[in-house]
Design an enzyme around this catalytic site. Sequence first.
Site, short mmCIF file in Angstrom:
data_model
loop_
_atom_site.label_atom_id
_atom_site.label_comp_id
_atom_site.label_asym_id
_atom_site.label_seq_id
_atom_site.Cartn_x
_atom_site.Cartn_y
_atom_site.Cartn_z
N GLY A 169 37.64 44.07 35.84
CA GLY A 169 37.24 43.13 34.80
C GLY A 169 36.83 41.80 35.38
O GLY A 169 36.31 41.72 36.50
N SER A 170 37.09 40.75 34.65
CA SER A 170 36.65 39.42 35.04
C SER A 170 37.49 38.86 36.18
O SER A 170 38.63 39.29 36.41
CB SER A 170 36.73 38.47 33.85
OG SER A 170 38.09 38.22 33.50
N ARG B 241 38.77 35.89 36.18
CA ARG B 241 39.91 35.21 35.54
C ARG B 241 41.04 36.20 35.29
O ARG B 241 42.21 35.91 35.59
CB ARG B 241 39.45 34.58 34.22
CG ARG B 241 40.56 33.90 33.43
CD ARG B 241 40.01 33.33 32.12
NE ARG B 241 39.33 34.35 31.33
CZ ARG B 241 39.96 35.23 30.56
NH1 ARG B 241 41.30 35.24 30.49
NH2 ARG B 241 39.27 36.11 29.86
N GLY C 247 41.54 39.07 36.83
CA GLY C 247 42.04 39.56 38.10
C GLY C 247 42.99 38.59 38.78
O GLY C 247 43.99 38.99 39.37
N GLU D 187 38.98 45.07 41.11
CA GLU D 187 37.53 45.22 41.07
C GLU D 187 37.00 44.23 40.04
O GLU D 187 37.01 44.50 38.83
CB GLU D 187 37.14 46.66 40.68
CG GLU D 187 37.63 47.72 41.65
CD GLU D 187 36.89 47.73 42.96
OE1 GLU D 187 35.95 46.91 43.13
OE2 GLU D 187 37.23 48.55 43.84
N CYS E 138 28.88 45.92 36.94
CA CYS E 138 29.35 44.96 37.96
C CYS E 138 28.42 44.94 39.15
O CYS E 138 28.38 43.96 39.90
CB CYS E 138 30.78 45.29 38.38
SG CYS E 138 31.03 47.00 38.85
#
Length: 517
Positions: A248-249, A251, A253, A270, A304
């Site tokens: 995900g984002s 932030r 992570g 990731e 991504c």
Amino acid sequence: MKLDTQLIAALGLGKYLQGEQWASAIINGEAVFDNGPAKPLRSPIDHASLGQYVNAPAAITEQAIKEAHAAFLKWRTVPAPRRGELVRLIGEKVRAKKKELAQVITLEAGKIVAEAEGEVQEWIDICDFAVGLSRQLHGLTIVSERPEHRMMEQWHPLGTVGVITAFNFPQAVWAWNAMLAFVCGDPVVWKPSEKAPLCALAIQSVVDEVIAEFDGAPRSLSQIVIGEVETGKQLAESPLVPLVSATGSVRMGKAVAATVGGRLGRSLLELGGNNAMIVTETANLELALRAIVFAAAGTAGQRCTTLRRLIVQESVVDQLLPRIAKAYETLPIGDPRESGKLVGPLIDEPSFRAQQQALADAKAQGGEVVFGGERVTAGVPANGFYVRPAIVRVNGNLPVVCHETFAPILYVMTYKTLDEAMALQNGVPQGLSSAIFTDRMQEAERFVSPAGSDCGIANVNIGTSGAEIGGAFGGEKETGGGRESGSDSWKNYMRRTTNTVNYGNALPLAQGIKFDV
């Protein structure tokens, strides 16, 4: 409700549905429904209702974690080739239901049919990879400095794997993690994106059919909890979840990494990508054009690995840029279920607003929108957020360029020397995927050398997206450093133990230490 009864029946989803409310969790093979505040679930295609869902409360998530730990205590002792047989049977079931599983992806994530079916194929492919891996989980033998001693390394099952996924690959990313986790001896507790819970339920229905019929497989080997930030945080906090894989984002992570690291657990991250392609003066422009259009506009820019920065040698930019714009003009945009469409909708209105804000910021920072960026309303389903992929000329890595916007915006910049191009390529916080188009061996080799691209993926004469499952997938810097899928990514899901065996009658110490009593 948009999800038709035939599709529900084909995937066995009826057991997860009460009225129009989907299950909040699947624990130990059983659907769990909660009476908390219901949230609507809508298709990005036309905003049609796909039902509603209720986030799983903390007690339900805790139950899933405990059930998974109990499953681990049993599954870890099953021989790895036998665990591989379970994954083989899952792969066979997925092959039989590929079309239906892809239909759910299209309805819930808005992917065109070809890309949705390609995502399911990734699940099938990683099953095949994992089955072979189940007979190759290997360690090392190591020479000992002590006479009549042998050292060896073993890899053992790790424990419950918490998986947190994003909406854009609602089935494949889970599969990369789960299929490897299963053959490595680990159960999985999955928190899917709140934007794509139906894909998770469809997966669980298929997997649970196989688990229920497989001798020796605990029913709680695969479980799902539907939730948002708090659910992910609960997985990250639990000492019974030694590995959390989060996609995900940046932030998100960082929050997961801090929480998991705080208890000295492992996180596999990731996160954001801000991928660039360098096009040199010797590049095959026809080849580059095809790669650019798919990588930049495919999946409506919601990968991504989407191409976001195009770094072109100044002598060829005037040849290449008009050709990209012309290709963009002819891109079929619309209902992703229709044959021939290549670009579907953005996932929701906030994504559209983020795209518009990025374009406004680019203009304010000196960039020029040379094509696209507007919302498409003609010839597309009403209420969906369809956009024309944008091309923006910029002078290097502007602040807006250094931030990943999850929408189809291609920033185009020029360079004079390869040193300058490499500095632009590496000059952003993210480090996932990269590419160079060149016919010069020296440029290609430099790009993939230690002094070249700083990304986890560095390609020559192919685009930034469309990675195969055989290679380890992931990136560096703010992308998180994680590796999933192929190569030796399986080691993330296991623990290493070093053994020393004394087969003699003496007890010599290492380093020549004498300690006689």
